[in-house]
Design a protein around this motif. Structure first.
Motif, short mmCIF file in Angstrom:
data_model
loop_
_atom_site.label_atom_id
_atom_site.label_comp_id
_atom_site.label_asym_id
_atom_site.label_seq_id
_atom_site.Cartn_x
_atom_site.Cartn_y
_atom_site.Cartn_z
N UNK A 142 -1.94 -2.75 -7.15
CA UNK A 142 -2.29 -3.93 -7.86
C UNK A 142 -2.59 -3.71 -9.21
N UNK A 144 -6.84 2.01 -17.83
CA UNK A 144 -8.62 2.23 -17.48
C UNK A 144 -8.49 3.37 -16.51
N UNK A 145 -9.49 4.12 -16.91
CA UNK A 145 -9.53 5.43 -15.90
C UNK A 145 -9.67 5.02 -14.22
N UNK A 146 -10.07 3.89 -13.99
CA UNK A 146 -10.55 3.64 -12.50
C UNK A 146 -8.97 3.52 -11.70
N UNK A 173 -7.78 6.98 -11.48
CA UNK A 173 -8.67 7.73 -10.19
C UNK A 173 -8.18 7.39 -8.79
N UNK A 174 -8.01 5.99 -8.71
CA UNK A 174 -7.40 5.55 -7.37
C UNK A 174 -5.96 6.29 -7.02
N UNK A 191 -4.93 9.04 -8.01
CA UNK A 191 -5.18 10.46 -7.67
C UNK A 191 -5.88 10.54 -6.37
N UNK A 192 -6.60 9.81 -6.16
CA UNK A 192 -7.41 9.93 -4.85
C UNK A 192 -6.37 9.77 -3.73
N UNK A 193 -5.32 8.58 -4.00
CA UNK A 193 -4.58 8.42 -2.77
C UNK A 193 -3.77 9.32 -2.27
N UNK A 214 -4.20 12.75 -3.27
CA UNK A 214 -4.89 14.02 -2.59
C UNK A 214 -5.54 13.80 -1.01
N UNK A 215 -5.67 12.49 -0.64
CA UNK A 215 -6.20 11.90 0.47
C UNK A 215 -5.10 12.21 1.64
N UNK A 244 -4.73 15.84 2.18
CA UNK A 244 -6.13 16.10 2.90
C UNK A 244 -6.04 15.69 4.49
N UNK A 245 -5.61 14.52 4.52
CA UNK A 245 -5.38 13.91 6.11
C UNK A 245 -4.42 14.45 6.95
N UNK A 257 -5.16 2.74 5.18
CA UNK A 257 -5.90 2.24 6.34
C UNK A 257 -6.01 3.41 7.18
N UNK A 258 -6.32 4.48 6.46
CA UNK A 258 -6.53 5.93 7.32
C UNK A 258 -5.14 6.43 8.15
N UNK A 279 -14.18 10.22 -7.77
CA UNK A 279 -13.11 10.91 -7.12
C UNK A 279 -13.63 12.02 -6.08
N UNK A 339 -13.37 -1.36 -15.65
CA UNK A 339 -12.55 -0.70 -14.59
C UNK A 339 -12.52 0.76 -15.37
N UNK A 340 -13.67 1.41 -15.66
CA UNK A 340 -13.60 2.89 -15.88
C UNK A 340 -14.41 3.31 -14.61
N UNK A 395 -0.77 -9.24 -10.30
CA UNK A 395 0.09 -8.83 -8.90
C UNK A 395 -0.27 -7.56 -8.48
#
Lengths: 112, 271
Positions: free
Chosen positions: A2, A18-20, A23-24, A26-28, A30-31, A34-35, A73-74, B149, B185-186, B271
């Motif tokens: 998105x 923006x860093x969020x 983060x999202x 990178x997490x996706x 790495x997970x 992991x999974x 969704x896991x 994270x 969004x930080x 989007x």
């Protein structure tokens, strides 16, 4: 993936996102690893072998190709995106001609 | 005897995300609703729940002495001074390492089930023996995480283990939410975290400086500062546990004025 209004403005201004969202992403990634409990080496090895098998049948663009783990969704999925340059029709022969498929149809016949 | 006791594991994987603070405040909130509640500190190596509840000087016995029949359960239970529905039971003494086994935990929780409506187990950090012991005695779980994270990654590991051990329901508490950073969004958003972990959200807890003050005093916020932002969040979580339909706080609406409106606009999904 998105995108928000802020992401688009950042892109237009060539600013860092923006860093969020970083983060999202990178997490996706790495997970997914992991999974699946697959190490990077094992994944690399699998990627190589998959490419070798596919390359027997079609000529693929190795540089453009990607085999990766994606998670939603896991549930983790192995996703391969392998652009095909051309197929090797006529060069390969079926190893075990129609026999196998005959068996399969027989099986279904019996069931029905 | 309480027949339908709920035994809830409060865990996170990563340390320092707010398990013990949640356990203490949830314990107080449930007790205030008239529900008899036992909080069990399963982290006997580094126990802290007694400190947050201001009961550190009143511990005489632990679950270990109960299991070894050196004392009765009611001698080991430490009743809270102000909230008599709440009792604390430390699992063990920090000096006695490695004595606890999953079966010990089950036995002690079975004893608690006879007297209490709720048993909240404050789980040690990590996914090793301490966690496995605590999980063995639990029916359901609350996973606490922060919008960071490392905390989310560790929470994911824990959720995987809870799923394979058929603990359910498993619900999520998102702790230390900073509305302004989320709006900019930080910080990972609430949806980011719930989507990634695929868990139902039991509640979120706003970042609140008062938490530090309350731990200094050994008085959980839900005891004396019920109007602080985090205390309201904890009280809501306790009510939702009891099945009440309390809407979630929208962190974006927590900050008001033009700046907040602008930040909300910037969050519009294109989007």
């Amino acid at each position: 993936m998105t995108m928000t209004l802020r992401d688009i403005i950042n892109k237009l201004l060539r600013r860092q996102p923006a860093s969020a969202s970083t983060a999202r992403e990178r997490l996706q990634l790495v997970l997914a690893h992991d999974r699946s409990d697959l190490s990077t080496e094992l994944l690399d090895q699998m990627r190589k072998e998959i490419l070798e098998v596919v390359a027997k049948y079609v000529e693929i663009d190795v540089d453009e190709g990607a085999v990766s783990l994606e998670t939603e969704d896991r549930m983790t999925a192995l996703v391969a995106n392998l652009p095909i340059k051309r197929t090797m029709t006529g060069q390969i022969q079926l190893k075990e001609p129609p026999k196998q498929s005959e068996e399969e149809t027989e099986g279904t016949d019996q069931k029905s | 005897m309480a027949t339908d006791t709920r035994v809830i594991l409060i865990c996170s994987g990563k340390g320092g995300v707010g398990k013990t603070t949640l356990t203490a405040n949830l314990g107080i909130s449930l007790a205030r609703q008239g529900l008899t509640t036992a909080v069990l500190d399963a982290d006997f190596g580094l126990r802290n729940l007694d400190l947050l509840l201001g009961l550190e000087n009143r511990i005489v016995y632990t679950a270990q002495e109960v299991l070894e029949e050196e004392c009765r359960l009611d001698q080991a239970l430490v009743k809270h001074k102000q909230e008599s529905n709440l009792s604390l039971l430390p699992a063990g003494n920090p000096r006695m390492l490695d004595w606890l086994k999953p079966d010990d935990m089950k036995r002690i929780v079975d004893m608690l089930k006879e007297q209490f409506n709720y048993v909240l187990i404050d789980c040690p950090a990590g996914v090793e023996d301490g966690f496995k012991n605590a999980m063995a005695a639990s029916q359901e779980a609350i996973v606490v995480t922060n919008p960071e994270v490392s905390a989310v990654r560790d929470a994911d590991r824990v959720i995987g283990l809870l799923n394979t051990n058929s603990i359910k329901p498993v619900q999520l508490v998102l702790n230390r939410v900073r509305p302004k950073m989320m709006a900019n969004q930080e910080m990972l958003s609430i949806n980011d975290v719930t989507d990634i972990l695929a868990l139902p959200l039991l509640g979120l807890v706003l970042e609140d400086e008062q938490i530090i003050v309350s731990t200094n005093r050994g008085e959980p916020l839900t005891l004396n500062s019920v109007n602080s932002p985090a205390a309201k969040c904890y009280l809501n979580i306790a009510k939702r546990l009891q099945g009440e339909d309390i809407p979630l706080i929208d962190p974006l609406k927590e900050s008001s004025g033009f700046g907040a409106k602008f930040r909300r606009l910037m969050q519009t999904k294109i989007f």
